[in-house]
Enzyme design. Structure first.
Site, short mmCIF file in Angstrom:
data_model
loop_
_atom_site.label_atom_id
_atom_site.label_comp_id
_atom_site.label_asym_id
_atom_site.label_seq_id
_atom_site.Cartn_x
_atom_site.Cartn_y
_atom_site.Cartn_z
N ARG A 164 44.69 47.79 34.22
CA ARG A 164 45.42 48.02 35.47
C ARG A 164 46.00 49.44 35.55
O ARG A 164 47.09 49.65 36.07
CB ARG A 164 46.56 47.00 35.66
CG ARG A 164 46.13 45.54 35.76
CD ARG A 164 45.33 45.29 37.03
NE ARG A 164 45.11 43.88 37.27
CZ ARG A 164 44.06 43.18 36.82
NH1 ARG A 164 43.13 43.77 36.10
NH2 ARG A 164 43.94 41.91 37.13
N SER A 233 48.08 39.02 41.83
CA SER A 233 49.04 38.88 40.72
C SER A 233 50.23 39.80 41.00
O SER A 233 50.04 41.00 41.23
CB SER A 233 48.42 39.33 39.41
OG SER A 233 47.32 38.52 39.09
N GLU A 329 53.25 44.53 39.45
CA GLU A 329 51.97 45.23 39.54
C GLU A 329 51.83 46.05 40.83
O GLU A 329 51.33 47.18 40.78
CB GLU A 329 50.84 44.20 39.44
CG GLU A 329 49.50 44.82 39.20
CD GLU A 329 48.37 43.84 39.38
OE1 GLU A 329 48.07 43.46 40.52
OE2 GLU A 329 47.78 43.46 38.36
N1 EPU Z 1 48.95 29.86 33.63
C1 EPU Z 1 49.90 28.86 33.66
N2 EPU Z 1 50.58 28.64 34.83
C2 EPU Z 1 50.35 29.36 35.96
C3 EPU Z 1 49.39 30.39 35.92
C4 EPU Z 1 48.71 30.62 34.74
O1 EPU Z 1 50.14 28.19 32.65
O2 EPU Z 1 50.98 29.09 36.97
C5 EPU Z 1 48.16 30.08 32.41
C6 EPU Z 1 46.72 29.59 32.62
O3 EPU Z 1 46.59 28.23 32.34
C7 EPU Z 1 45.95 30.46 31.65
C8 EPU Z 1 46.76 31.76 31.63
O4 EPU Z 1 48.05 31.46 32.13
O5 EPU Z 1 45.98 29.91 30.36
C9 EPU Z 1 46.09 32.85 32.43
O6 EPU Z 1 45.91 32.44 33.78
P1 EPU Z 1 44.66 32.92 34.67
O7 EPU Z 1 43.38 32.70 33.95
O8 EPU Z 1 44.81 32.29 36.01
O9 EPU Z 1 44.80 34.48 34.75
P2 EPU Z 1 46.05 35.47 34.86
O10 EPU Z 1 46.27 36.11 33.53
O11 EPU Z 1 47.20 34.74 35.47
C10 EPU Z 1 44.60 37.58 35.39
C11 EPU Z 1 44.60 38.67 36.40
C12 EPU Z 1 44.03 38.19 37.72
C13 EPU Z 1 42.61 37.72 37.48
C14 EPU Z 1 42.63 36.60 36.43
C15 EPU Z 1 41.24 36.19 36.02
C16 EPU Z 1 46.45 40.15 35.84
C17 EPU Z 1 47.83 40.59 36.17
N3 EPU Z 1 45.96 39.17 36.59
O12 EPU Z 1 45.48 36.55 35.86
O13 EPU Z 1 43.99 39.30 38.61
O14 EPU Z 1 42.01 37.23 38.67
O15 EPU Z 1 43.28 37.08 35.22
O16 EPU Z 1 40.67 37.22 35.28
O17 EPU Z 1 45.82 40.69 34.93
C18 EPU Z 1 45.21 40.43 40.33
O18 EPU Z 1 45.29 41.39 39.55
O19 EPU Z 1 45.71 40.45 41.47
C19 EPU Z 1 44.56 39.20 39.87
C20 EPU Z 1 44.54 38.09 40.61
#
Ligand code: EPU
Length: 347
Positions: A164, A233, A329
């Site tokens: 990012r 995010s 972010e």
């Molecule tokens: N999780 C929870 N509760 C929640 C949300 C997430 O427990 O309410 C847990 C999930 O179960 C999982 C972990 O957190 O184990 C990660 O969640 P997820 O795979 O949904 O991804 P993220 O880390 O929350 C990142 C990016 C997203 C991208 C996804 C998929 C960042 C800040 N965000 O989200 O990017 O789509 O991975 O690769 O790096 C964005 O930047 O706007 C964005 C949506």
């Protein structure tokens, strides 16, 4: 030159904040950009570059020239046995571009389907999802350098891409991105290592199916800004020292974590926010989405102050429970149209 005054930016920012700017222009060519920048200099106005508005936090009133980048076009640059290099105007819609690459049998960007925003913003925060970052397929970025007043092409090796982050974030007032050059694969090379992607793709191991699955996963978890205004995010996933992670894991062994280079660990901000009780919780008109706690939603006519009240409360609660600081972010602007730093909570 069509400079407009007192323009409402609500339709141009996906968080749907009510924002009036003193000056506004849409530019569709390099020359129009140069003219607009010269006008701003003459009038002693700050310049604020607006792309898809999907990563911005804006105050109620802005006194600046907002330049809405709308340079279109896709151009073939070169080709070899393995790859094809294409140049894409900053104003192209990112998701439409990804769909177009798949239809042309060009591969690499399928994991990045349905990310909101325009192509010109993709290098700025090095958009990434499902195990792929845009920088892996960027060859160079064409910009107008406001310091040297010249158009230049910055090769990927000079863009300082990381999670990012890029050179365009380090020095936000210097470069205006006019197009991005991508080097895409001619053969399918599916990246399926993130989360449940492999299972979702199943037997049909094609790039088209990968793209379809990514779209479905996103649609199931992430709110459509048209229905629930949001900026994706809201916080970055914190990257902490391994020693700090190991201490945290003693009390919270289930934290989703991803090892990084240099003895660092990335932890899931969405999980921390969820565990701090914020999933589906609102403060006034702003809250964290009930299906993905990392996404902040404007439920009804919120302004920047309302957004700040909610996200500061989230930061405080996460810090109190885990001792981890969450960094927002999206980019924060002041009333002069300039980017300012977010406050970081450290206790
Ligand atoms: N999780 C929870 N509760 C929640 C949300 C997430 O427990 O309410 C847990 C999930 O179960 C999982 C972990 O957190 O184990 C990660 O969640 P997820 O795979 O949904 O991804 P993220 O880390 O929350 C990142 C990016 C997203 C991208 C996804 C998929 C960042 C800040 N965000 O989200 O990017 O789509 O991975 O690769 O790096 C964005 O930047 O706007 C964005 C949506």
């Amino acid at each position: 030159m069509n400079i407009q005054t007192q323009i409402q930016l609500k339709p141009f920012n996906t968080l749907s904040l009510d924002v009036i700017t003193s000056h506004y222009i849409e530019v569709q060519s390099q020359q129009e950009l140069v003219d607009a920048l010269a006008y701003a200099e003459e009038q002693k106005l700050n310049v604020m570059i607006l792309s898809g508005g999907s990563n911005m936090l804006l105050p109620k009133e802005i006194h600046a020239l907002v330049i809405h980048m709308n340079i279109q076009g896709i151009e073939d640059i070169s080709e070899d046995e393995k790859s094809k290099t294409i140049r894409v105007g900053a104003g192209q819609v990112w998701h439409d571009f990804v769909l177009w690459t798949t239809s042309q049998n060009l591969f690499g960007l399928q994991n990045l389907a349905l990310i909101p925003g325009l192509v010109g913003a993709s290098p700025v925060q090095n958009i990434g999802a499902y195990g792929v970052e845009a920088s892996e397929f960027i060859d160079s970025v064409q910009v107008y350098d406001r310091y040297s007043k010249a158009f230049v092409s910055i090769p990927v090796s000079d863009c300082k891409f990381s999670y990012r982050h890029s050179i365009f974030k380090d020095d936000p007032n210097r470069y205006v991105i006019i197009s991005v050059t991508f080097k895409l694969l001619k053969h399918e090379d599916l990246k399926l290592h993130y989360g449940d992607l492999n299972t979702a793709v199943g037997e049909d191991r094609t790039a088209l199916n990968l793209q379809t699955q990514v779209i479905q996963i996103r649609q199931a978890k992430l709110p459509d800004p048209k229905e629930y205004p949001n900026v994706g995010s809201f916080f970055k996933n914190p990257v902490i020292d391994e020693s700090v992670y190991l201490k945290l894991a003693e009390n919270f062994p289930n934290i989703p974590h991803y090892p990084q280079p240099n003895n660092q660990v990335k932890i899931a901000a969405g999980w921390l926010i969820d565990q701090a009780g914020w999933k589906g919780k609102k403060l006034g008109t702003v809250g964290m989405f009930h299906k993905q706690a990392l996404v902040l939603v404007n439920y009804a006519d919120a302004n920047l102050k309302d957004v700040q009240s909610t996200y500061k409360a989230v930061q405080q609660d996460v810090y109190a429970k885990f001792g981890v600081s969450l960094e927002p972010e999206p980019v924060l602007y002041n009333e002069e149209g300039l980017i300012i730093k977010h406050n970081v909570i450290t206790g």
